[in-house]
Design a protein around this motif. Structure first.
Motif, mmCIF file in Angstrom:
data_model
loop_
_atom_site.group_PDB
_atom_site.id
_atom_site.type_symbol
_atom_site.label_atom_id
_atom_site.label_comp_id
_atom_site.label_asym_id
_atom_site.label_seq_id
_atom_site.Cartn_x
_atom_site.Cartn_y
_atom_site.Cartn_z
ATOM 1 N N ASP A 1 0.281 -1.856 -10.381
ATOM 2 C CA ASP A 1 0.025 -2.568 -9.138
ATOM 3 C C ASP A 1 0.307 -4.047 -9.418
ATOM 4 O O ASP A 1 -0.544 -4.779 -9.928
ATOM 5 C CB ASP A 1 -1.417 -2.363 -8.664
ATOM 6 N N GLN B 1 0.237 -8.679 -6.642
ATOM 7 C CA GLN B 1 -0.065 -10.116 -6.692
ATOM 8 C C GLN B 1 0.770 -10.830 -7.749
ATOM 9 O O GLN B 1 0.494 -11.980 -8.064
ATOM 10 C CB GLN B 1 -1.560 -10.308 -7.023
ATOM 11 N N THR C 1 0.833 -1.200 0.000
ATOM 12 C CA THR C 1 0.000 0.000 0.000
ATOM 13 C C THR C 1 0.872 1.257 0.000
ATOM 14 O O THR C 1 0.633 2.188 -0.770
ATOM 15 C CB THR C 1 -0.934 -0.002 1.226
#
Ligand SMILES: *Cc1c(COP(=O)(O)O)cnc(C)c1O
Length: 368
Positions: free
Chosen positions: A156, A159, A61
């Motif tokens: 991002d 993952q 984050t």
């Protein structure tokens, strides 16, 4: 036979002897914040992803928030991102006072480049694709948009460590790639950790200042910064686990292959197939299933735990609705459809072949 969704306890049992040794050594050194292990971790990631700089941080984050601020995203600016991610992608945008603008996704759950282009405005200051479930976004197409409109990409890749798109690692397409090493991720710490990667030396240096109070050296503070450093203890554990990263990815891909093998002919579900040029790392194994809720309930009764990533779109969350203008879910037809049919099956590297067979047998039984 109970099959857990994840198994961190088993991971610890397998690594305990080796990890306790390095943990003891680190604590005994008295160097708990900063130090050589952090630099070693950053070098490991640079070599693996073939990128110039890595900056170790305390979470994925903070990686996202820092990355957006490094490309100057400010109050009132717009950032384009998908609505079906983990909340942190949009939270990072919100923390900077910027406005998340959602682009719908494609059938593979990843952001649709065509919809990105429709959402670009004069206020767009960044594009933030999310490589959901460890599957790569259409990075070549997104790169074209980034060049055409001169808008930076912040990936991002929380993952997606090791995921590739046309033989290039995700996280290295944009100006900055953001990763998480949260315990649930494929390369996981024993608490919160994250990192960013970039080929831009100026941005990497700035990130190194900002993660550590803006301190250049002991008595000179260049800028007001944050406390976003990775702990030495996390780095030391990550360096040990990094040695197994390729194996972990291999095992997860092997598990996926077993699912494909057993479930290939089942008409009631759709599997997350890799298309040409894609290399998935299966952070999660998300299938689309008819009668999803009943299937989940049935598997649960059989001792098989599953999950849903994610049951709500971000703009349906109270956090979003309290701050931003209302969005009609019908404007996001694919996201709306997917959230009702997706279910995440266990895929972790500790699963045995017979456990995956059992999961598949039960899914087949359910639809009989
Ligand atoms: C895990 C995750 C994050 C946040 O990472 P943390 O390390 O938990 O802060 C951000 N985006 C996505 C898509 C994630 O899965």
């Amino acid at each position: 036979m109970k099959i857990p969704y994840i198994n961190l306890n088993l991971q610890w049992q397998k690594e305990k002897k080796q990890l306790l040794k390095v943990i003891d050594k680190t604590l005994a050194s008295g160097s708990w914040v900063g130090g050589a292990n952090i630099e070693k971790f950053e070098r490991n990631i640079c070599n693996f992803l073939k990128v110039k700089h890595c900056v170790a941080l305390n979470s994925g984050t903070d990686a996202l928030t820092l990355a957006l601020s490094l490309v100057n995203v400010k109050k009132g600016d717009e950032v384009i991102t998908p609505p079906n991610s983990f909340i942190a992608s949009t939270a990072a945008i919100a923390h900077l006072g910027a406005i998340p603008i959602f682009a719908d996704v494609k059938e593979d759950q990843n952001i649709d480049p065509e919809d990105i282009e429709k959402k670009i405005s004069k206020k767009t200051k960044a594009i933030m694709p999310v490589h959901l479930s460890g599957k790569p976004c259409k990075m070549e197409n997104i790169k074209i948009l980034s060049k055409k409109y001169n808008i930076p990409i912040i990936e991002d890749a929380a993952q997606a460590i090791g995921t590739k798109c046309n033989n290039k690692f995700v996280g290295t397409f944009g100006v900055i790639g953001c990763f998480s090493a949260h315990p649930l991720k494929n390369l996981n710490a024993i608490g919160d950790s994250g990192y960013i990667v970039t080929n831009n030396s100026r941005l990497a240096n700035k990130a190194k200042l900002l993660r550590n109070h803006g301190i250049e050296n002991r008595n000179n503070i260049k800028t007001f910064g944050y406390v976003s450093r990775m702990d030495n203890l996390q780095a030391v554990v990550l360096n040990e686990r990094f040695k197994k990263l390729k194996k972990i990815i291999f095992k997860r891909r092997k598990n996926a292959a077993l699912y494909f093998n057993y479930l290939n002919n089942l008409k009631s579900i759709k599997l997350p197939i890799e298309t040409k040029g894609e290399f998935s790392t299966y952070h999660t194994f998300v299938i689309k299933a008819e009668k999803r809720d009943q299937l989940k309930e049935y598997l649960n009764k059989k001792g098989i735990s599953t999950s849903i990533h994610y049951p709500y779109l971000i703009f349906e969350q109270e956090a979003y609705k309290k701050r931003y203008k209302k969005i009609n879910v019908n404007d996001y037809p694919i996201s709306k459809k997917l959230k009702k049919s997706i279910i995440t099956l266990p895929i972790n590297q500790f699963l045995k072949k017979n456990q995956i067979k059992k999961i598949c047998d039960e899914i087949i039984n359910f639809y009989k």
